[in-house]
Design a protein around this motif. Structure first.
Motif, PDB file in Angstrom:
ATOM      1  N   MET A   1       0.835  -1.166   0.000  1.00 38.92           N
ATOM      2  CA  MET A   1       0.000   0.000   0.000  1.00 38.92           C
ATOM      3  C   MET A   1       0.895   1.250   0.000  1.00 38.92           C
ATOM      4  O   MET A   1       1.861   1.319   0.742  1.00 38.92           O
ATOM      5  CB  MET A   1      -0.877  -0.054   1.230  1.00 38.92           C
ATOM      6  N   ASN A   2       0.561   2.254  -0.807  1.00 41.70           N
ATOM      7  CA  ASN A   2       1.354   3.458  -0.966  1.00 41.70           C
ATOM      8  C   ASN A   2       0.748   4.567  -0.104  1.00 41.70           C
ATOM      9  O   ASN A   2      -0.380   4.975  -0.309  1.00 41.70           O
ATOM     10  CB  ASN A   2       1.364   3.846  -2.448  1.00 41.70           C
ATOM     11  N   ASN A   3       1.505   5.127   0.859  1.00 43.98           N
ATOM     12  CA  ASN A   3       1.013   6.166   1.772  1.00 43.98           C
ATOM     13  C   ASN A   3       1.468   7.560   1.350  1.00 43.98           C
ATOM     14  O   ASN A   3       1.569   8.450   2.171  1.00 43.98           O
ATOM     15  CB  ASN A   3       1.483   5.895   3.196  1.00 43.98           C
ATOM     16  N   GLU A   4       1.757   7.812   0.106  1.00 39.44           N
ATOM     17  CA  GLU A   4       2.218   9.121  -0.343  1.00 39.44           C
ATOM     18  C   GLU A   4       1.045   9.923  -0.896  1.00 39.44           C
ATOM     19  O   GLU A   4       0.163   9.387  -1.550  1.00 39.44           O
ATOM     20  CB  GLU A   4       3.266   8.952  -1.435  1.00 39.44           C
ATOM     21  N   LEU A   5       1.094  11.243  -0.614  1.00 42.60           N
ATOM     22  CA  LEU A   5       0.078  12.149  -1.144  1.00 42.60           C
ATOM     23  C   LEU A   5       0.804  13.153  -2.030  1.00 42.60           C
ATOM     24  O   LEU A   5       1.730  13.839  -1.582  1.00 42.60           O
ATOM     25  CB  LEU A   5      -0.645  12.878   0.001  1.00 42.60           C
ATOM     26  N   THR A   6       0.441  13.270  -3.252  1.00 35.75           N
ATOM     27  CA  THR A   6       1.081  14.218  -4.167  1.00 35.75           C
ATOM     28  C   THR A   6       0.031  15.162  -4.714  1.00 35.75           C
ATOM     29  O   THR A   6      -1.134  14.802  -4.876  1.00 35.75           O
ATOM     30  CB  THR A   6       1.766  13.486  -5.335  1.00 35.75           C
ATOM     31  N   HIS A   7       0.479  16.397  -4.966  1.00 30.84           N
ATOM     32  CA  HIS A   7      -0.425  17.404  -5.515  1.00 30.84           C
ATOM     33  C   HIS A   7       0.350  18.172  -6.567  1.00 30.84           C
ATOM     34  O   HIS A   7       1.433  18.690  -6.298  1.00 30.84           O
ATOM     35  CB  HIS A   7      -0.908  18.343  -4.398  1.00 30.84           C
ATOM     36  N   HIS A   8      -0.195  18.275  -7.725  1.00 30.71           N
ATOM     37  CA  HIS A   8       0.502  18.937  -8.825  1.00 30.71           C
ATOM     38  C   HIS A   8      -0.192  20.228  -9.227  1.00 30.71           C
ATOM     39  O   HIS A   8       0.087  20.769 -10.282  1.00 30.71           O
ATOM     40  CB  HIS A   8       0.605  17.997 -10.027  1.00 30.71           C
ATOM     41  N   GLY A   9      -1.076  20.756  -8.413  1.00 33.23           N
ATOM     42  CA  GLY A   9      -1.747  22.008  -8.704  1.00 33.23           C
ATOM     43  C   GLY A   9      -3.050  21.810  -9.432  1.00 33.23           C
ATOM     44  O   GLY A   9      -3.478  20.702  -9.718  1.00 33.23           O
ATOM     45  N   ILE A  10      -3.710  22.914  -9.727  1.00 32.35           N
ATOM     46  CA  ILE A  10      -4.987  22.917 -10.432  1.00 32.35           C
ATOM     47  C   ILE A  10      -4.721  23.306 -11.868  1.00 32.35           C
ATOM     48  O   ILE A  10      -3.904  24.196 -12.142  1.00 32.35           O
ATOM     49  CB  ILE A  10      -5.965  23.908  -9.762  1.00 32.35           C
ATOM     50  N   LEU A  11      -5.409  22.703 -12.772  1.00 35.42           N
ATOM     51  CA  LEU A  11      -5.227  22.970 -14.187  1.00 35.42           C
ATOM     52  C   LEU A  11      -5.482  24.456 -14.471  1.00 35.42           C
ATOM     53  O   LEU A  11      -6.510  25.006 -14.095  1.00 35.42           O
ATOM     54  CB  LEU A  11      -6.194  22.097 -14.993  1.00 35.42           C
ATOM     55  N   GLY A  12      -4.528  25.117 -15.082  1.00 34.47           N
ATOM     56  CA  GLY A  12      -4.656  26.536 -15.417  1.00 34.47           C
ATOM     57  C   GLY A  12      -4.167  27.469 -14.319  1.00 34.47           C
ATOM     58  O   GLY A  12      -4.138  28.684 -14.491  1.00 34.47           O
ATOM     59  N   MET A  13      -3.776  26.903 -13.179  1.00 34.82           N
ATOM     60  CA  MET A  13      -3.323  27.736 -12.068  1.00 34.82           C
ATOM     61  C   MET A  13      -1.878  28.190 -12.314  1.00 34.82           C
ATOM     62  O   MET A  13      -1.065  27.421 -12.813  1.00 34.82           O
ATOM     63  CB  MET A  13      -3.382  26.921 -10.775  1.00 34.82           C
ATOM     64  N   LYS A  14      -1.591  29.452 -11.947  1.00 38.70           N
ATOM     65  CA  LYS A  14      -0.232  29.967 -12.085  1.00 38.70           C
ATOM     66  C   LYS A  14       0.354  30.111 -10.680  1.00 38.70           C
ATOM     67  O   LYS A  14      -0.293  30.653  -9.786  1.00 38.70           O
ATOM     68  CB  LYS A  14      -0.242  31.322 -12.794  1.00 38.70           C
TER      69      LYS A  14
END
Length: 161
Positions: A1-14
């Motif tokens: 089980m993978n316990n990592e949380l990743t966030h790459h931003g919101i589409l179109g966000m600067k």
């Protein structure tokens, strides 16, 4: 089980750019959706209205505010002028004192050179307790010239009223 949380931003966000609540579509304090403010208010400028369109209370409030601002500006200007006048007076008095001291030294040196004998410099204290019948005419004329120069210096030192 993978316990990592990743966030790459919101589409179109600067990155680093923030949007205001109005841009996000949130309600503002006046109950309207979007920007209810005028362009001048957004820029930090006051909107000037004609006196005829203002109520009595608004007009009275505005007049009181303008009067208080004017009084404040006058008080600040008066305090600055007091400080400036004190400094000017002090500097003026210091300059007068310096000029008088310099003049006295110059005149003293000039008198000393005028009456200096080759053997001995002229000193008025030598004639303070002298018997006038034993003093030579040349020495008496030197004392008289010294005395008249001293009176001229004293008159120059006294402030003119």
């Amino acid at each position: 089980m993978n316990n990592e949380l990743t966030h790459h931003g919101i589409l179109g966000m600067k990155w680093g750019v923030r949007r205001t609540p109005e841009q996000l579509g949130h309600k503002t304090g006046n109950g309207k959706k979007g920007g209810g403010e005028g362009k001048a208010e957004k820029a930090g400028q006051k909107i000037r209205r004609r006196a005829g369109s203002m109520s009595d209370d608004e007009l009275r409030s505005r007049i009181n505010r303008l009067n208080m601002e004017e009084q404040y500006d006058n008080l600040v200007a008066r305090q600055k002028s007091r400080g400036t006048s004190v400094v000017k007076t002090l500097l003026s008095n210091a300059a007068k004192d310096l000029a008088q001291q310099s003049l006295a030294k110059l005149v003293s040196k000039a008198v000393g050179r005028m009456f200096a004998d080759k053997e001995k410099e002229f000193d008025i204290n030598d004639y303070k307790d002298a018997d006038l019948s034993t003093v030579s005419l040349d020495d008496l004329s030197k004392v008289a010239k010294w005395y008249s120069l001293q009176q001229t210096i004293e008159k120059a030192r006294k402030p003119k009223d």
